[in-house]
Design a protein around this motif. Structure first.
Motif, PDB file in Angstrom:
ATOM      1  N   PHE A   1     -22.541   3.518 -16.280  1.00  0.00           N
ATOM      2  CA  PHE A   1     -21.312   4.115 -15.452  1.00  0.00           C
ATOM      3  C   PHE A   1     -21.722   5.687 -14.819  1.00  0.00           C
ATOM      4  CE2 PHE A   1     -19.096   1.206 -18.102  1.00  0.00           C
ATOM      5  CZ  PHE A   1     -18.128   0.833 -17.544  1.00  0.00           C
ATOM      6  N   ASN A   2     -21.589   5.760 -13.437  1.00  0.00           N
ATOM      7  CA  ASN A   2     -21.932   6.985 -12.603  1.00  0.00           C
ATOM      8  C   ASN A   2     -20.753   7.041 -11.645  1.00  0.00           C
ATOM      9  OD1 ASN A   2     -23.006   9.084 -11.481  1.00  0.00           O
ATOM     10  ND2 ASN A   2     -24.449   7.958 -10.326  1.00  0.00           N
ATOM     11  N   GLY A   3     -19.788   7.767 -12.553  1.00  0.00           N
ATOM     12  CA  GLY A   3     -18.402   8.204 -11.502  1.00  0.00           C
ATOM     13  C   GLY A   3     -17.656   6.888 -11.547  1.00  0.00           C
ATOM     14  N   ASN A   4     -17.379   6.205 -10.565  1.00  0.00           N
ATOM     15  CA  ASN A   4     -16.704   5.050 -10.188  1.00  0.00           C
ATOM     16  C   ASN A   4     -17.573   3.944  -9.804  1.00  0.00           C
ATOM     17  OD1 ASN A   4     -14.117   6.455 -10.421  1.00  0.00           O
ATOM     18  ND2 ASN A   4     -14.101   6.849  -8.053  1.00  0.00           N
ATOM     19  N   GLU A   5     -18.897   4.159  -9.901  1.00  0.00           N
ATOM     20  CA  GLU A   5     -19.981   2.922  -9.815  1.00  0.00           C
ATOM     21  C   GLU A   5     -20.410   2.701 -11.139  1.00  0.00           C
ATOM     22  OE1 GLU A   5     -23.155   2.969  -6.281  1.00  0.00           O
ATOM     23  OE2 GLU A   5     -24.137   3.750  -8.320  1.00  0.00           O
TER      24      GLU A   5
ATOM     25  N   GLU B   1     -19.148   7.613 -18.212  1.00  0.00           N
ATOM     26  CA  GLU B   1     -20.195   8.094 -17.935  1.00  0.00           C
ATOM     27  C   GLU B   1     -21.184   7.370 -18.914  1.00  0.00           C
ATOM     28  OE1 GLU B   1     -21.239   9.457 -15.229  1.00  0.00           O
ATOM     29  OE2 GLU B   1     -19.289  10.196 -14.250  1.00  0.00           O
TER      30      GLU B   1
ATOM     31  N   LYS C   1     -12.148   8.431 -17.331  1.00  0.00           N
ATOM     32  CA  LYS C   1     -13.376   8.414 -16.673  1.00  0.00           C
ATOM     33  C   LYS C   1     -14.541   8.017 -17.676  1.00  0.00           C
ATOM     34  CE  LYS C   1     -16.433  11.255 -13.627  1.00  0.00           C
ATOM     35  NZ  LYS C   1     -16.192  12.631 -13.107  1.00  0.00           N
TER      36      LYS C   1
ATOM     37  N   GLN D   1     -17.467  -1.505  -8.731  1.00  0.00           N
ATOM     38  CA  GLN D   1     -16.600  -0.508  -8.777  1.00  0.00           C
ATOM     39  C   GLN D   1     -15.575  -0.402  -9.787  1.00  0.00           C
ATOM     40  OE1 GLN D   1     -16.594   2.414  -6.226  1.00  0.00           O
ATOM     41  NE2 GLN D   1     -18.590   1.577  -5.897  1.00  0.00           N
ATOM     42  N   TYR D   2     -15.650   0.630 -10.603  1.00  0.00           N
ATOM     43  CA  TYR D   2     -14.914   0.944 -11.662  1.00  0.00           C
ATOM     44  C   TYR D   2     -13.215   1.718 -11.206  1.00  0.00           C
ATOM     45  CZ  TYR D   2     -12.959   3.250 -15.931  1.00  0.00           C
ATOM     46  OH  TYR D   2     -12.094   3.691 -16.807  1.00  0.00           O
ATOM     47  N   ASP D   3     -12.183   1.018 -11.451  1.00  0.00           N
ATOM     48  CA  ASP D   3     -10.665   1.662 -11.024  1.00  0.00           C
ATOM     49  C   ASP D   3     -10.255   1.672 -12.494  1.00  0.00           C
ATOM     50  OD1 ASP D   3      -8.256   1.940 -10.372  1.00  0.00           O
ATOM     51  OD2 ASP D   3      -8.547   0.559  -8.423  1.00  0.00           O
TER      52      ASP D   3
END
Length: 779
Positions: free
Chosen positions: A82-86, A47, A45, A109-111
Motif C-alpha cells: 500500500f502506498n496511499g491509495n495505490e 501503508e 489509511k 486503487q484502494y477506496d
C-alpha cells in the motif's frame, strides 16, 4: 461485458499446450449483480506490505488440465503493498512452474470509503494488443514470447451453439475488503490468458479462478480450510461405494500449531499423517465414506488450533441406490458402483450367461468403468477373483484393473498383431482388513470397429465375481497353477531342457517361504531365497530335462511354510528331424526348434519358416536354439552371421516400436532386436556378452512377425555358427557380465554350500541384474 470464447483451453499450472480456440467480442450476456450500498464507517489509511493467503477454486480437472466443468482447490501467497491509495499486487495468480522473463506490476486503487480495491482489467476486443490489456508479464513458450493478460469475469455454465464456454469479461476486478481488513473477496472470477507477442495470437488459459478469498497472515496460528463446502453426488456416489474427497487445511499464521478435529457423524473416516501443521503450510486431509443407505446426508468437520482458531467444512452427500449386478456374482457379498466414466451394463448377448460389459465406443467419449466394492472385517482375509475378456485390436485399446487406485492389470498394449484379439483378464487377489474397491476399465485409443476397419466391437466384460472370507492365519497360501505342461520338445545331442514357473498366492499374514521342491522323474524345481509377502504372488521355477524320447508325467511337490502343494507336470520329447550341422563352422552344438514353425535349412544356412504367412489373428514366432557346453576350466566364444529382412522399426512420435524382426537371446537374458535390412550378426553384441564360462549355455534365434503385409524377405537367416574354446581368462569378462552371486541347489531344490557328486543346479546372478541357470555334473 465482453465475451471470450474458447473451444479447448489447455494452459495449466506446470503444463502448457497450444489452445485450439478463438476470441470474439460480443454483447453483454448477464449483468453484474446489483449491489445495495449502506452508510458505513470508512476503513483506515494503509501503508506498507501485507501478506495474504489466497484460497481459490480453480478450473482444473483431476489431471491438472484446464476444464470449465471441474473445480479444484488451489492456494498461493500474495503480497499487497500500500502506498496511499495505490496498491501493488505480487502473486495475484499462481504461476506454478512457469518462469516469467519479464514481470509487470499489477496495480489497483484502494477506496477506504467504499471498502474496495479495484484493478483495471480491460475487456477483450479483437485488434487490441499488449499495451491495451492488464499484463502480468511475458514468458517463453516453445521459444516464442508470450504475454499474459489478466481478465476478470465469469464463465457461462452452458456451452453455446458451437460448444464453446464463454468467459464474460468485465473491465474491473473488484475486491471487497472486510471491516477488520483481514479478508479480501473478489466479486468475480479472474485469471490469465496468453497471447503471442507481436501478432496477438491467443494461446489459451494459464490459470483461472472461479472464486477466491484472501486471508491476511498473522503471527498467531490461523486455520482455514478449502473447500469450505463440499457436495458429492452423481453415478459414483451409491450405497456400498467407497467415496473419496480431500480437504486442504492450512495454517496461514506464522506460528506452528497442533490441531484437533470434531465431526457430527461417525460413518466417515478422516486420514492425515499428523495433527501438526507449521506456519504457512498445508495439511491434506483424506476423507473416506462408505454409504450404507440412500438419501441426502449432511456432515460437518471442525478443525481447532491450539489458540482456538477454527476452520469448518460442511459436506453434503447425495447417495443413490447401488446398481444391481448381482447376476454376475458367483459367491460372496459384493456391492457395485460407477465412476464418472461411462458405465458398464448387463448383457446376455455376449455369452450364454450374464456379463457386465463396457459401453464406451469413441476414443473421445471417455473410459467405461465398473467398481466392485467389498469389505474385509477385522481378523479376516478376503480372496477376490473374477473372469473376463478384453476384446480389441493393437494398439487401439484394452482393459486395465485397479485395486484401491493401484493398477494390477493392464493389457492396453498387449493385443499384439494387426487383427482383432480376445485376451482373458481372469485373476485372483488377496485383500487385507478394510474396505476395498476393484475397478474394471475399458480404454479405447481409436475405435477401428466404428470406422469400419474391424468387424468386431471393442469392449471389456467381466463375470463370475467371487469374494470369500476366511480367518486370518499366519501361514496360508494358494497354488494358482496346479498343472504345468512344458509342451513338446525335440531331442538332439544334449538332453532336452526347459523351465517354466508356477504361481503361489500368499494368503497368510506372515511372509511365505518355499523350503523345498521335490523331484519326480524328469521334473524338478528350484528353491529361491526370496519370501513372498502377504497378499503378493510369487513364482517358483520348475525344470524339465530328458535324454530320452517319449511322453512324461510327474507330480512335483512344493514345500512351503504354509504346507505342501502338488503340481502335475507333463512334457514330451521326440528326435529332432532336422539336420542343422551345415550351418556350423566350428564347435559342437545341440539344436532345438519350434514345432509349429521350425527353422528350415538350405545349403549352409538356416532360416525362419513363417515368411509371408498370415498373422492377422496375432503374432507368430519361428525359432531355433543352439545349445553348447563349455568344459570345466575353459571358456567359449560364440559368433555367427545373421541377416534380418523385415519391415523397418515403426517410429511413432520419436519412439521406435518393434513389429516384424529378429530377437536373439543368450541364456535367456541378453536380448537384441533387429528390424529392417540389418546384419543381425554377433558383431552387434558387446564382445564380453559372447564369452561363456564353463557349463551348458543356450543361444536362441527367433523371428517374430505381426504384420500381414511385411516388407523384404520377411525372415531371419543364420549361418557360420561358431564356438571357439580356450583357456579361461577372467580378464576377458566385463563388469556387466561378472557373476556377483552363485547359488547351488540339488535337483530336489535344496540349497547347498558346495557342489556334490551327480547333478547340481547352479544359479548365477550377474552384476547387471541378469540371472542364468545351468546344470553341472560332478563325477
Amino acid at each position: 461485458m465482453k465475451k471470450l470464447f474458447t473451444l479447448i483451453v489447455l494452459f495449466t499450472v506446470g503444463q502448457m499446450c497450444n489452445a485450439q480456440s478463438h476470441l470474439l467480442s460480443g454483447k453483454v450476456m448477464k449483468a453484474e449483480t446489483e449491489r445495495h450500498t449502506v452508510q458505513v464507517q470508512r476503513l483506515p489509511k494503509m501503508e506498507g506490505n501485507m501478506d495474504f493467503w489466497v484460497s481459490a477454486m480453480a478450473y482444473w480437472d483431476e489431471y491438472g488440465w484446464f476444464d470449465v466443468n471441474s473445480l479444484t482447490p488451489a492456494s498461493t501467497q500474495a503480497t499487497l503493498t500500500f502506498n496511499g491509495n495505490e496498491v501493488t499486487f505480487d502473486g495475484i495468480i499462481d504461476m506454478g512452474n512457469f518462469q516469467l522473463t519479464t514481470k509487470n506490476e499489477i496495480k489497483g486503487q484502494y477506496d477506504a470509503e467504499a471498502k474496495t480495491i479495484t484493478i483495471s482489467t480491460p475487456e477483450y476486443e479483437h485488434g487490441k494488443g499488449m499495451d491495451d490489456f492488464c499484463v502480468l508479464g511475458t514468458m517463453l513458450y516453445y521459444g516464442s514470447p508470450i504475454y499474459l493478460a489478466v481478465f476478470a469475469g465469469d464463465f457461462s455454465e452452458e456451452p453455446d451453439e458451437t460448444g464453446q464456454y464463454v468467459l464474460e469479461t468485465v473491465d474491473k476486478l473488484v475486491f471487497d475488503v472486510s471491516e477488520d481488513f483481514m479478508t479480501l473477496t473478489p466479486r468475480t472470477g479472474y485469471g490469465c490468458y496468453g497471447f503471442t507477442v507481436g501478432d496477438n495470437r491467443n494461446q489459451g488459459f494459464l490459470n483461472f479462478y472461479k472464486t477466491a478469498r484472501y486471508d491476511r497472515r498473522t503471527d498467531a496460528p490461523h486455520l482455514i480450510a478449502s473447500p469450505e463446502q463440499i457436495v458429492l453426488a452423481g453415478p459414483a456416489v451409491t450405497v456400498g461405494a467407497t467415496i473419496k474427497t480431500k480437504i486442504k487445511l492450512t495454517n496461514i499464521g506464522y506460528q506452528e500449531t497442533w490441531f484437533t478435529c470434531t465431526q457430527n457423524r461417525n460413518d466417515v473416516d478422516l486420514l492425515y499423517p499428523n495433527e501438526f501443521v507449521e506456519g504457512g503450510n498445508t495439511e491434506e486431509i483424506l476423507v473416506y465414506l462408505y454409504p450404507s443407505e440412500a438419501g441426502t446426508h449432511e456432515y460437518e468437520f471442525t478443525f481447532t488450533a491450539e489458540n482456538g482458531s477454527t476452520a469448518v467444512v460442511k459436506m453434503t452427500v447425495v447417495v443413490g441406490e447401488a446398481p444391481d449386478f448381482s447376476t454376475i456374482v458367483k459367491k460372496g457379498d459384493i456391492a457395485f458402483s460407477f465412476t464418472d466414466d461411462l458405465p458398464f451394463v448387463l448383457s446376455n448377448n455376449i455369452a450364454e450367461f450374464p456379463v457386465a460389459v463396457s459401453t464406451n465406443e469413441m476414443e473421445n467419449g471417455g473410459k467405461s468403468s465398473l467398481v466392485a466394492n467389498v469389505k474385509v472385517p477385522a481378523g479376516k482375509v478376503g480372496v477376490f477373483s473374477w473372469k473376463g475378456m478384453s476384446e480389441c485390436q493393437h494398439p487401439n485399446g484394452g482393459c486395465y484393473v485397479q485395486l484401491d487406485g493401484v493398477q494390477i492389470v493392464n493389457n492396453v498394449y498387449e493385443h499384439q498383431g494387426e487383427g482383432f484379439l480376445r485376451l482373458p483378464i481372469d485373476d485372483v487377489i488377496v485383500l487385507g482388513e478394510g474396505n476395498h474397491e476393484i475397478t474394471f476399465s475399458n480404454m479405447i485409443n481409436m475405435n477401428s470397429y466404428l470406422y469400419g476397419y474391424c468387424s468386431d466391437p471393442f469392449r471389456t466384460y467381466v463375470y463370475d465375481l467371487s469374494f470369500e472370507l476366511q480367518d486370518a492365519e499366519a501361514n496360508s497360501a494358494m497354488l494358482l497353477t496346479p498343472t504345468l505342461d512344458f509342451g513338446r520338445h525335440y531331442l538332439d545331442k544334449l538332453p532336452s531342457q526347459d523351465h517354466a514357473s508356477v504361481t503361489l498366492l500368499n494368503v497368510g499374514t506372515e511372509p511365505l517361504q518355499v523350503t523345498a521342491v521335490s523331484t519326480d522323474g524328469p521334473f524338478a524345481g528350484v528353491v529361491t531365497a526370496e519370501a513372498i509377502p502377504f497378499t503378493n504372488k510369487g513364482e517358483v521355477i520348475l525344470t524339465f530335462e530328458s535324454a530320452e524320447t517319449g511322453e512324461f508325467n510327474g507330480n512335483v511337490t512344493i514345500s512351503t511354510t504354509a504346507g505342501d502343494f502338488t503340481v502335475n507336470c507333463a512334457a514330451s520329447c521326440e528326435k529332432l528331424p532336422y539336420d542343422y550341422t551345415p550351418i556350423v563352422v566350428e564347435g559342437d552344438f545341440s539344436f532345438n526348434t519350434d514345432f509349429t514353425y521350425p527353422f528350415k535349412q538350405e545349403s549352409d544356412y538356416a532360416y525362419s519358416s513363417t515368411s509371408y504367412m498370415d498373422c492377422s489373428n496375432g503374432k507368430i514366432v519361428s525359432w531355433l536354439e543352439a545349445d553348447f557346453v563349455v568344459p570345466e576350466g575353459m571358456e567359449g566364444t560364440l559368433s555367427w552371421t545373421g541377416v534380418n529382412s523385415s519391415e523397418d522399426w515403426f517410429n511413432f512420435m520419436g519412439n521406435k516400436s518393434f513389429n516384424d524382426g529378429t530377437r536373439i537371446k543368450l541364456d535367456d537374458t541378453v536380448v537384441r532386436e533387429f528390424c529392417g535390412n540389418d546384419p543381425a550378426s554377433s558383431t552387434a553384441f558387446e564382445p564380453s556378452e559372447l564369452v561363456f564360462a564353463s557349463g551348458r549355455h543356450k543361444a536362441r534365434f527367433e523371428y517374430e512377425k505381426m504384420l500381414s503385409a511385411p516388407k523384404g524377405e520377411d525372415l531371419f537367416r543364420l549361418s557360420n555358427l561358431k564356438l571357439v574354446l580356450g583357456t579361461s581368462d577372467v580378464n576377458k569378462v566385463s563388469t556387466e557380465s561378472q557373476v556377483v552371486r552363485i547359488e547351488i541347489f540339488t535337483t530336489s531344490g535344496e540349497q547347498i554350500g558346495s557342489m556334490r557328486k551327480g547333478v547340481n543346479l547352479v544359479r548365477k546372478t550377474h552384476a547387471d541384474g541378469s540371472v542364468t541357470m545351468s546344470k553341472v555334473v560332478v563325477r
